[in-house]
Design an enzyme around this catalytic site. Structure first.
Site, mmCIF file in Angstrom:
data_model
loop_
_atom_site.group_PDB
_atom_site.id
_atom_site.type_symbol
_atom_site.label_atom_id
_atom_site.label_comp_id
_atom_site.label_asym_id
_atom_site.label_seq_id
_atom_site.Cartn_x
_atom_site.Cartn_y
_atom_site.Cartn_z
ATOM 1 C CG PHE A 96 84.641 30.192 82.807
ATOM 2 C CD1 PHE A 96 84.168 29.426 81.754
ATOM 3 C CD2 PHE A 96 83.774 31.122 83.382
ATOM 4 C CE1 PHE A 96 82.866 29.583 81.271
ATOM 5 C CE2 PHE A 96 82.480 31.283 82.901
ATOM 6 C CZ PHE A 96 82.026 30.513 81.851
ATOM 7 C CB CYS A 97 90.742 30.667 83.177
ATOM 8 S SG CYS A 97 92.444 31.271 83.151
ATOM 9 C CB THR A 98 93.513 28.036 86.114
ATOM 10 O OG1 THR A 98 92.944 29.051 86.939
ATOM 11 C CG2 THR A 98 94.621 28.622 85.257
ATOM 12 C CB ALA A 115 86.808 28.549 78.662
ATOM 13 C CB THR A 138 91.064 23.125 83.117
ATOM 14 O OG1 THR A 138 90.411 24.064 82.265
ATOM 15 C CG2 THR A 138 91.143 21.780 82.426
#
Length: 338
Positions: free
Chosen positions: A120-122, A172, A124
């Site tokens: 989710f978000c960062t 995401a 990654t």
């Protein structure tokens, strides 16, 4: 939404297990998204058991959340990932600080045994640090896209989408996009009907395609009358009719060009793409509820022909209508319509 990935399949008789890593500085909203989507009981679905079983895990028994708003104590250790069918890695703001080795090891070994890994978000950044994204498509929050490219140039970053589904790895773009990706996973695992009911309980859009833009120019309209809400509700009740973009524009009393700009600004997509997505989602629900005649599904969903239905369904789900029916059209549908 690709199907048939290498993710571990839950054993018969137990729900799909989801582990959520809570690291130092983790964003609490994204942890909340994971627990809201996957951890809450859903008695309104009428199913014999929960959709998922959620466990939080951390590298230390006590974890300081983002900006020190609060601490989580008594969190299970990272061994919990070893029983997970899906691992969720939320984001944190200090992305240039490397993750601790135990977290990266947990991510690597989860993916190595074939489980599904989601960020989710960062989050990654953590997947990239673990080496899972080399040569693969991924996304992250647009504010950190340039720093991500600098740190991980070998990743095929798509900075202007809501989420990326690579089958066994899904990413995401931001905190709100985590809701989109979570509902996409529920749709992948349990079908469109259940995902739609979960989204209704959340009072959230049932389906926003991953390819929609992250940044919406005007999320709250300056002029109340320009809201697309009434138009969308009107169109959703008439999907079987031969609606066109011109029809939508006429209903909204604007030109097609103006309607296109409003869709881009408020929804991050085009009127035609939105209309097609809604029709595919309706077709999925009809198949899940037991309708076996493809020509009937195509007509009632507004997709026109069985051939177009097949093409659109395969593009959106990776499955043919018969495969989709085998996967989602029996027990879940019976529970929902009984």
């Amino acid at each position: 939404m690709p199907q048939g990935s290498s993710q571990c399949s839950p054993s018969a008789g137990r729900p799909h297990r989801v582990a959520v890593i809570v690291d130092e500085g983790t964003n609490p909203f994204e942890v909340g998204v994971a627990t809201e989507l996957f951890g809450l009981p859903r008695p309104e679905l009428g199913l014999p058991g929960p959709l998922y079983e959620v466990t939080l895990c951390a590298p230390t028994p006590e974890v300081r959340m983002n900006h020190g708003f609060f601490r989580m104590a008594g969190v299970p250790g990272l061994d919990a990932v070893d029983d997970a069918d899906t691992l969720v890695v939320p984001g944190r703001p200090d992305n240039v600080v490397p993750r601790v080795a135990p977290v990266l090891d947990a991510i690597r070994r989860t993916h190595a045994r074939g489980a599904r890994v989601v960020s989710f978000c960062t989050g990654t950044f953590a997947l990239a640090e673990a080496g899972l994204l080399d040569g693969r498509r991924a996304t992250t929050h647009w504010m950190w896209a340039e720093s991500f490219r600098t740190l991980h140039p070998q990743v095929l970053l798509e900075p202007d989408v809501l989420f990326v589904d690579e089958g066994d790895i899904l990413t995401a773009a931001g905190s709100a996009a985590a809701l989109d990706l979570g509902l996409h996973l529920i749709r992948r695992d349990h079908g469109a009907e259940i995902a739609n009911l979960v989204s209704r309980r959340l009072v959230f859009a049932a389906h926003r395609d991953g390819g929609q833009r992250q940044f919406v120019e005007r999320p709250v309209p300056d002029v109340r009358d320009e809201s697309l809400g009434p138009l969308l509700a009107w169109a959703q009740e008439r999907l079987a009719e031969p609606l066109t973009v011109a029809d939508l524009a006429a209903r909204a009393a604007v030109s097609p060009a103006t309607l296109h700009r409003r869709f881009r600004a408020q929804l991050g997509t085009t009127p035609l793409a939105w209309l097609t997505g809604e029709r595919v989602a309706l077709a999925c629900r009809l198949i899940e509820r037991g309708e076996e005649r493809l020509d009937v599904v195509a007509a009632r969903s507004g997709l026109g022909t069985a051939a177009n239905l097949r093409a659109r369904l395969r593009r959106e789900t990776g499955l043919s209508p018969s495969a989709y029916r085998r996967r989602f059209g029996t027990a879940a549908g019976e529970a929902l319509v009984s």
